[in-house]
Design an enzyme around this catalytic site. Structure first.
Site, PDB file in Angstrom:
ATOM      1  N   TRP A  20      43.991 -17.731   2.068  1.00  0.00           N
ATOM      2  CA  TRP A  20      45.012 -17.984   1.054  1.00  0.00           C
ATOM      3  C   TRP A  20      46.088 -18.883   1.647  1.00  0.00           C
ATOM      4  O   TRP A  20      46.529 -18.675   2.770  1.00  0.00           O
ATOM      5  CB  TRP A  20      45.601 -16.650   0.580  1.00  0.00           C
ATOM      6  CG  TRP A  20      46.677 -16.789  -0.432  1.00  0.00           C
ATOM      7  CD1 TRP A  20      46.597 -17.399  -1.649  1.00  0.00           C
ATOM      8  CD2 TRP A  20      48.009 -16.261  -0.335  1.00  0.00           C
ATOM      9  NE1 TRP A  20      47.788 -17.294  -2.311  1.00  0.00           N
ATOM     10  CE2 TRP A  20      48.686 -16.605  -1.522  1.00  0.00           C
ATOM     11  CE3 TRP A  20      48.691 -15.549   0.643  1.00  0.00           C
ATOM     12  CZ2 TRP A  20      49.998 -16.245  -1.769  1.00  0.00           C
ATOM     13  CZ3 TRP A  20      50.001 -15.191   0.399  1.00  0.00           C
ATOM     14  CH2 TRP A  20      50.643 -15.543  -0.796  1.00  0.00           C
ATOM     15  N   TYR A  48      42.324 -20.532  -4.509  1.00  0.00           N
ATOM     16  CA  TYR A  48      42.889 -21.053  -3.265  1.00  0.00           C
ATOM     17  C   TYR A  48      42.673 -22.558  -3.116  1.00  0.00           C
ATOM     18  O   TYR A  48      43.325 -23.200  -2.304  1.00  0.00           O
ATOM     19  CB  TYR A  48      42.294 -20.348  -2.045  1.00  0.00           C
ATOM     20  CG  TYR A  48      42.456 -18.854  -1.990  1.00  0.00           C
ATOM     21  CD1 TYR A  48      43.257 -18.147  -2.892  1.00  0.00           C
ATOM     22  CD2 TYR A  48      41.784 -18.120  -1.025  1.00  0.00           C
ATOM     23  CE1 TYR A  48      43.382 -16.780  -2.824  1.00  0.00           C
ATOM     24  CE2 TYR A  48      41.915 -16.749  -0.946  1.00  0.00           C
ATOM     25  CZ  TYR A  48      42.706 -16.080  -1.853  1.00  0.00           C
ATOM     26  OH  TYR A  48      42.820 -14.712  -1.779  1.00  0.00           O
ATOM     27  N   HIS A 104      38.615 -11.614  -9.112  1.00  0.00           N
ATOM     28  CA  HIS A 104      39.891 -11.660  -8.388  1.00  0.00           C
ATOM     29  C   HIS A 104      40.925 -10.684  -8.952  1.00  0.00           C
ATOM     30  O   HIS A 104      41.632 -10.027  -8.194  1.00  0.00           O
ATOM     31  CB  HIS A 104      40.445 -13.084  -8.400  1.00  0.00           C
ATOM     32  CG  HIS A 104      41.344 -13.367  -7.246  1.00  0.00           C
ATOM     33  ND1 HIS A 104      41.555 -14.633  -6.788  1.00  0.00           N
ATOM     34  CD2 HIS A 104      42.084 -12.577  -6.431  1.00  0.00           C
ATOM     35  CE1 HIS A 104      42.381 -14.611  -5.757  1.00  0.00           C
ATOM     36  NE2 HIS A 104      42.715 -13.375  -5.523  1.00  0.00           N
ATOM     37  N   SER A 134      38.512  -7.127  -7.028  1.00  0.00           N
ATOM     38  CA  SER A 134      39.733  -7.214  -6.237  1.00  0.00           C
ATOM     39  C   SER A 134      40.896  -6.834  -7.147  1.00  0.00           C
ATOM     40  O   SER A 134      40.922  -7.228  -8.318  1.00  0.00           O
ATOM     41  CB  SER A 134      39.889  -8.654  -5.726  1.00  0.00           C
ATOM     42  OG  SER A 134      41.049  -8.793  -4.950  1.00  0.00           O
ATOM     43  N   ASN A 135      41.805  -6.074  -6.615  1.00  0.00           N
ATOM     44  CA  ASN A 135      43.007  -5.667  -7.354  1.00  0.00           C
ATOM     45  C   ASN A 135      42.691  -4.777  -8.562  1.00  0.00           C
ATOM     46  O   ASN A 135      43.421  -4.794  -9.549  1.00  0.00           O
ATOM     47  CB  ASN A 135      43.806  -6.904  -7.785  1.00  0.00           C
ATOM     48  CG  ASN A 135      44.196  -7.738  -6.598  1.00  0.00           C
ATOM     49  OD1 ASN A 135      44.869  -7.259  -5.696  1.00  0.00           O
ATOM     50  ND2 ASN A 135      43.750  -8.990  -6.570  1.00  0.00           N
TER      51      ASN A 135
END
Length: 175
Positions: A20, A48, A104, A134-135
């Site tokens: 990142w 990214y 993501h 993710s998250n």
């Protein structure tokens, strides 16, 4: 190096380089240095915008010893978008497969079954070895686990002494 055995059957190195905020030559140099030091896991994402810099860094290294993770942004979780994002990541990274492809961030406007169905197709096509998220919090995971055809192997989340998500960690261990 310590590895984690994923539910997909593949090994994931415990230590990886997050990319990142790394772009261009700085990214390429950092990745090459990490690989020279023995890192075997690279973490990137469509957001990214550094896949091509990582591609440059991978030249001359044995792809089979490098575990590559990338992520699909929440705006691109429709079936066809997931397929396009997966194929784009492969092209930009210059690899034949991703070791791990993650969602993501959750997007409650797009059915998770649609997204996971497309990710399962990428696995069946041999373009992705393992999938994950993710998250995601527990309610997101419950929904995803109820509809996935392919095991969700990872929930990549922030976890440190000042952001202790113990309940989430215990849920992930149990599932």
């Amino acid at each position: 190096m310590q590895v984690f055995k994923l539910t997909s059957g593949y090994d994931m190195p415990a230590l990886g380089l997050g990319t990142w905020q790394l772009r261009g030559e700085i990214c390429t140099s950092a990745v090459r240095t990490a690989l020279d030091l023995g890192y075997a896991h690279l973490d990137t994402a469509e957001a990214y915008r550094n896949h091509e810099a990582i591609r440059a860094a991978l030249k001359g290294y044995d792809r089979d010893r490098i575990f590559i993770t990338s992520k699909i942004p929440p705006s691109e979780l429709r079936h066809d978008d997931v397929l396009a994002m997966g194929n784009r990541a492969l092209k930009e990274l210059g690899v034949e497969y991703l070791d791990l492809l993650l969602i993501h961030w959750p997007n409650e406007e797009i059915p998770i079954a649609e997204t996971l169905g497309a990710m399962a197709l990428l696995v069946k096509q041999g373009k992705v070895r393992s999938i994950g998220v993710s998250n995601f919090m527990i309610p997101h995971l419950e929904e995803a686990l109820a509809v996935t055809e392919v095991p969700i192997t990872v929930d990549q989340v922030k976890f440190h002494p000042y952001h202790n998500q113990r309940a989430l960690l215990e849920y992930c261990k149990a599932h």
